[in-house]
Design a protein around this motif. Structure first.
Motif, PDB file in Angstrom:
ATOM      1  N   ASP A   6       0.830  -1.204   0.000  1.00 47.57           N
ATOM      2  CA  ASP A   6       0.000   0.000   0.000  1.00 47.57           C
ATOM      3  C   ASP A   6       0.863   1.252   0.000  1.00 47.57           C
ATOM      4  OD1 ASP A   6      -2.329  -1.525   0.124  1.00 47.57           O
ATOM      5  OD2 ASP A   6      -2.382  -1.467   2.321  1.00 47.57           O
ATOM      6  N   GLU A   7       0.433   2.237  -0.763  1.00 49.46           N
ATOM      7  CA  GLU A   7       1.183   3.483  -0.867  1.00 49.46           C
ATOM      8  C   GLU A   7       1.348   4.149   0.499  1.00 49.46           C
ATOM      9  OE1 GLU A   7       1.148   7.636  -3.426  1.00 49.46           O
ATOM     10  OE2 GLU A   7      -0.201   6.015  -3.985  1.00 49.46           O
ATOM     11  N   ALA A   8       0.367   3.973   1.375  1.00 45.18           N
ATOM     12  CA  ALA A   8       0.439   4.562   2.711  1.00 45.18           C
ATOM     13  C   ALA A   8       1.610   3.992   3.518  1.00 45.18           C
ATOM     14  CB  ALA A   8      -0.871   4.327   3.462  1.00 45.18           C
ATOM     15  N   SER A   9       2.096   2.814   3.158  1.00 46.29           N
ATOM     16  CA  SER A   9       3.207   2.172   3.875  1.00 46.29           C
ATOM     17  C   SER A   9       4.570   2.563   3.310  1.00 46.29           C
ATOM     18  CB  SER A   9       3.059   0.654   3.806  1.00 46.29           C
ATOM     19  OG  SER A   9       1.859   0.247   4.401  1.00 46.29           O
ATOM     20  N   LEU A  10       4.576   3.349   2.249  1.00 45.38           N
ATOM     21  CA  LEU A  10       5.828   3.749   1.605  1.00 45.38           C
ATOM     22  C   LEU A  10       6.292   5.105   2.110  1.00 45.38           C
ATOM     23  CD1 LEU A  10       4.953   2.663  -2.031  1.00 45.38           C
ATOM     24  CD2 LEU A  10       6.317   1.426  -0.352  1.00 45.38           C
TER      25      LEU A  10
END
Length: 119
Positions: A6-10
């Motif tokens: 997920d982009e939120a984890s990057l």
């Protein structure tokens, strides 16, 4: 099977490794990392020993794509101070005329590298 994080984890922070050399089995330097696995439930990087291929998976060890990375480097070299784009479209148009030669050179050059490695 590859999957997206997920982009939120990057972004993921690369782990510390003891040495920046390939492993004894030929993996890239990230193969030395002891904490480089993805927990899909908690959405975080955890220790490799917890890999179960159900909810915890190993992360990719190759951070530099081969051809794609070298091509991007080649383009950026042609326009290193451009802060708006990888390469100015005007320069890209000039390079378009050179690409057949560059493709031939890179293919020949990589073949020579391969032959040198095999010797």
């Amino acid at each position: 099977m590859p999957y997206m994080i997920d982009e939120a984890s990057l972004p993921l922070e690369l782990p510390e490794v003891a040495k920046f050399l390939p492993t004894e089995t030929g993996e890239p330097p990230l193969g030395h990392a002891t904490k480089w696995a993805w927990d899909t439930v908690n959405k975080c990087v955890i220790e490799n020993e917890k890999i179960d291929h159900v909810t915890v998976f190993p992360l990719e060890l190759n951070t530099m794509p081969g051809f794609a990375g070298s091509s991007a480097y080649y383009l950026r070299y042609m326009d290193p101070h451009n802060h708006q784009a990888l390469v100015d479209p005007k320069i890209d148009q000039i390079l378009e005329k050179c690409r057949p030669i560059c493709r031939w050179y890179r293919t020949c050059n990589r073949s020579l590298d391969l032959f040198s490695f095999l010797e």
